[in-house]
Design a protein around this motif. Structure first.
Motif, mmCIF file in Angstrom:
data_model
loop_
_atom_site.group_PDB
_atom_site.id
_atom_site.type_symbol
_atom_site.label_atom_id
_atom_site.label_comp_id
_atom_site.label_asym_id
_atom_site.label_seq_id
_atom_site.Cartn_x
_atom_site.Cartn_y
_atom_site.Cartn_z
ATOM 1 N N PHE A 113 0.852 -1.185 0.000
ATOM 2 C CA PHE A 113 0.000 0.000 0.000
ATOM 3 C C PHE A 113 0.887 1.234 0.000
ATOM 4 C CE2 PHE A 113 -2.932 -3.125 1.717
ATOM 5 C CZ PHE A 113 -4.158 -2.739 1.190
ATOM 6 N N VAL A 114 0.502 2.244 -0.761
ATOM 7 C CA VAL A 114 1.200 3.525 -0.728
ATOM 8 C C VAL A 114 0.182 4.586 -0.315
ATOM 9 C CG1 VAL A 114 2.418 5.292 -2.050
ATOM 10 C CG2 VAL A 114 2.901 2.863 -2.470
ATOM 11 N N VAL A 115 0.377 5.114 0.889
ATOM 12 C CA VAL A 115 -0.481 6.183 1.391
ATOM 13 C C VAL A 115 0.056 7.468 0.769
ATOM 14 C CG1 VAL A 115 -1.609 7.124 3.426
ATOM 15 C CG2 VAL A 115 -0.522 4.879 3.568
ATOM 16 N N ASN A 116 -0.701 8.037 -0.152
ATOM 17 C CA ASN A 116 -0.205 9.129 -0.985
ATOM 18 C C ASN A 116 -0.843 10.469 -0.606
ATOM 19 O OD1 ASN A 116 1.290 10.247 -3.088
ATOM 20 N ND2 ASN A 116 -0.363 9.956 -4.546
ATOM 21 N N ALA A 117 -0.091 11.532 -0.818
ATOM 22 C CA ALA A 117 -0.558 12.908 -0.589
ATOM 23 C C ALA A 117 -0.967 13.126 0.872
ATOM 24 C CB ALA A 117 -1.698 13.264 -1.542
ATOM 25 N N VAL A 118 -0.132 12.660 1.787
ATOM 26 C CA VAL A 118 -0.422 12.718 3.216
ATOM 27 C C VAL A 118 -0.153 14.117 3.765
ATOM 28 C CG1 VAL A 118 0.350 11.873 5.475
ATOM 29 C CG2 VAL A 118 0.029 10.275 3.574
ATOM 30 N N LEU A 119 -1.125 14.632 4.507
ATOM 31 C CA LEU A 119 -0.978 15.941 5.142
ATOM 32 C C LEU A 119 -0.560 15.818 6.601
ATOM 33 C CD1 LEU A 119 -4.076 17.706 3.562
ATOM 34 C CD2 LEU A 119 -1.666 18.154 3.060
ATOM 35 N N ASN A 120 -1.002 14.750 7.282
ATOM 36 C CA ASN A 120 -0.561 14.562 8.669
ATOM 37 C C ASN A 120 -0.531 13.084 9.036
ATOM 38 O OD1 ASN A 120 -3.108 13.788 10.124
ATOM 39 N ND2 ASN A 120 -3.781 15.773 9.321
ATOM 40 N N ASP A 121 0.285 12.765 10.022
ATOM 41 C CA ASP A 121 0.509 11.385 10.436
ATOM 42 C C ASP A 121 -0.748 10.706 10.976
ATOM 43 O OD1 ASP A 121 3.143 11.631 9.702
ATOM 44 O OD2 ASP A 121 3.861 12.092 11.713
ATOM 45 N N LYS A 122 -1.630 11.482 11.582
ATOM 46 C CA LYS A 122 -2.864 10.905 12.139
ATOM 47 C C LYS A 122 -3.704 10.269 11.032
ATOM 48 C CE LYS A 122 -6.521 11.964 15.382
ATOM 49 N NZ LYS A 122 -7.859 12.345 15.062
ATOM 50 N N ASP A 123 -3.734 10.889 9.855
ATOM 51 C CA ASP A 123 -4.488 10.331 8.728
ATOM 52 C C ASP A 123 -3.926 8.967 8.318
ATOM 53 O OD1 ASP A 123 -6.076 12.580 8.680
ATOM 54 O OD2 ASP A 123 -4.983 13.531 7.035
ATOM 55 N N VAL A 124 -2.606 8.844 8.357
ATOM 56 C CA VAL A 124 -1.958 7.573 8.012
ATOM 57 C C VAL A 124 -2.362 6.507 9.023
ATOM 58 C CG1 VAL A 124 0.239 6.360 7.744
ATOM 59 C CG2 VAL A 124 0.005 8.698 6.905
ATOM 60 N N GLU A 125 -2.215 6.841 10.312
ATOM 61 C CA GLU A 125 -2.571 5.904 11.383
ATOM 62 C C GLU A 125 -3.992 5.398 11.240
ATOM 63 O OE1 GLU A 125 -2.099 7.030 15.596
ATOM 64 O OE2 GLU A 125 -0.254 8.019 14.925
ATOM 65 N N GLU A 126 -4.916 6.337 11.038
ATOM 66 C CA GLU A 126 -6.334 5.974 10.960
ATOM 67 C C GLU A 126 -6.641 5.141 9.722
ATOM 68 O OE1 GLU A 126 -8.466 9.652 11.302
ATOM 69 O OE2 GLU A 126 -8.090 9.794 13.467
ATOM 70 N N SER A 127 -6.058 5.491 8.585
ATOM 71 C CA SER A 127 -6.360 4.756 7.357
ATOM 72 C C SER A 127 -5.751 3.350 7.372
ATOM 73 C CB SER A 127 -5.914 5.543 6.121
ATOM 74 O OG SER A 127 -4.528 5.779 6.146
ATOM 75 N N ILE A 128 -4.527 3.221 7.860
ATOM 76 C CA ILE A 128 -3.904 1.902 7.940
ATOM 77 C C ILE A 128 -4.642 1.033 8.966
ATOM 78 C CG2 ILE A 128 -1.807 0.658 8.613
ATOM 79 C CD1 ILE A 128 -1.727 1.940 5.784
ATOM 80 N N SER A 129 -5.043 1.629 10.067
ATOM 81 C CA SER A 129 -5.817 0.914 11.082
ATOM 82 C C SER A 129 -7.137 0.413 10.480
ATOM 83 C CB SER A 129 -6.082 1.835 12.265
ATOM 84 O OG SER A 129 -6.883 1.204 13.210
ATOM 85 N N PHE A 130 -7.797 1.256 9.691
ATOM 86 C CA PHE A 130 -9.056 0.873 9.027
ATOM 87 C C PHE A 130 -8.841 -0.328 8.113
ATOM 88 C CE2 PHE A 130 -11.780 1.097 5.280
ATOM 89 C CZ PHE A 130 -13.042 1.141 5.846
ATOM 90 N N ILE A 131 -7.785 -0.287 7.311
ATOM 91 C CA ILE A 131 -7.506 -1.385 6.373
ATOM 92 C C ILE A 131 -7.197 -2.674 7.140
ATOM 93 C CG2 ILE A 131 -5.908 -2.230 4.603
ATOM 94 C CD1 ILE A 131 -5.751 0.720 3.612
ATOM 95 N N LYS A 132 -6.373 -2.580 8.173
ATOM 96 C CA LYS A 132 -6.029 -3.777 8.959
ATOM 97 C C LYS A 132 -7.267 -4.374 9.628
ATOM 98 C CE LYS A 132 -1.184 -2.841 10.029
ATOM 99 N NZ LYS A 132 -0.226 -2.483 11.084
ATOM 100 N N GLU A 133 -8.098 -3.526 10.214
ATOM 101 C CA GLU A 133 -9.306 -4.008 10.886
ATOM 102 C C GLU A 133 -10.252 -4.701 9.918
ATOM 103 O OE1 GLU A 133 -11.273 -0.851 13.012
ATOM 104 O OE2 GLU A 133 -9.427 -0.363 14.112
ATOM 105 N N ASN A 134 -10.355 -4.165 8.713
ATOM 106 C CA ASN A 134 -11.322 -4.678 7.749
ATOM 107 C C ASN A 134 -10.793 -5.819 6.891
ATOM 108 O OD1 ASN A 134 -13.984 -3.013 7.728
ATOM 109 N ND2 ASN A 134 -12.327 -1.570 8.154
ATOM 110 N N THR A 135 -9.504 -6.108 6.980
ATOM 111 C CA THR A 135 -8.945 -7.226 6.223
ATOM 112 C C THR A 135 -8.452 -8.344 7.133
ATOM 113 O OG1 THR A 135 -6.696 -6.305 6.214
ATOM 114 C CG2 THR A 135 -8.149 -5.699 4.375
#
Length: 196
Positions: free
Chosen positions: A116-138
């Motif tokens: 996965f490439v988290v692209n156009a990131v503005l802040n680290d919290k967005d990365v944490e939340e999005s990766i957490s969402f993907i891990k939880e749902n997969t």
């Protein structure tokens, strides 16, 4: 080396990544995006455009990057048979995550490593939340790389040049693009780990 860049969501940076990797590795892009215009900036010697109704050329050996459009393309199944890596770029936004999850579920059956490439990131919290969402749902362990939001990548995409090469072209550019150039060098190293 055969790399697939895929997400059914448009506007997540697939073509930008395809361009940067193709220029760095000096390889061909097979553009499967009917709306893609990479050959306009990079030229026909780097980009081979395949229309929706065309069969993808069979490549068993050699280096190629497949740049898919923002939809579920059935040609993915055949292309995956020779792939070394599938890259799923996405923006860490709510409207991108659902389609990204759907895209991952589509490719994870292909038995090809996924990055996965988290692209156009503005802040680290967005990365944490999005990766957490993907891990939880997969319920899968996933590997990811983060690329911050920067106009520099848009600039080099418009010019059809590698950010790493661009940053080395003059003193001012070297200083201005040092950080993103370093990040893209790390990204290339990450890709190379999958190719060893």
């Amino acid at each position: 080396m055969q790399i697939i860049i895929y997400n059914q969501k448009g506007g997540v940076g697939k073509s930008m990544l395809a361009t940067q990797l193709a220029l760095y590795f000096d390889t061909t892009i097979i553009e499967l995006d009917p709306y893609g215009m990479l050959n306009d900036t990079l030229g026909d010697d780097i980009v081979y455009k395949v229309e929706l109704n065309e069969k993808v050329p069979e490549i068993k050996e050699g280096d190629v990057i497949y740049d898919f459009g923002g939809f579920d393309d059935l040609r993915l199944d055949e292309i995956s048979k020779s792939a070394d890596l599938i890259i799923i770029p996405f923006n860490p936004t709510i409207n991108s995550l659902g389609t990204t999850l759907k895209s991952y579920n589509r490719v994870k059956t292909q038995n090809v490593p996924v990055l996965f490439v988290v692209n156009a990131v503005l802040n680290d919290k967005d990365v944490e939340e999005s990766i957490s969402f993907i891990k939880e749902n997969t319920q899968d362990e996933i590997d990811f790389f983060v690329i911050p939001h920067t106009r520099a990548l848009q600039t080099v995409e418009n010019e059809g040049v590698s950010i790493i090469e661009f940053a080395n072209s003059s003193g001012l550019r070297k200083h201005t693009y040092r950080k993103i150039s370093g990040i893209m060098k790390d990204f290339v190293k990450k890709i190379e780990e999958y190719l060893e």
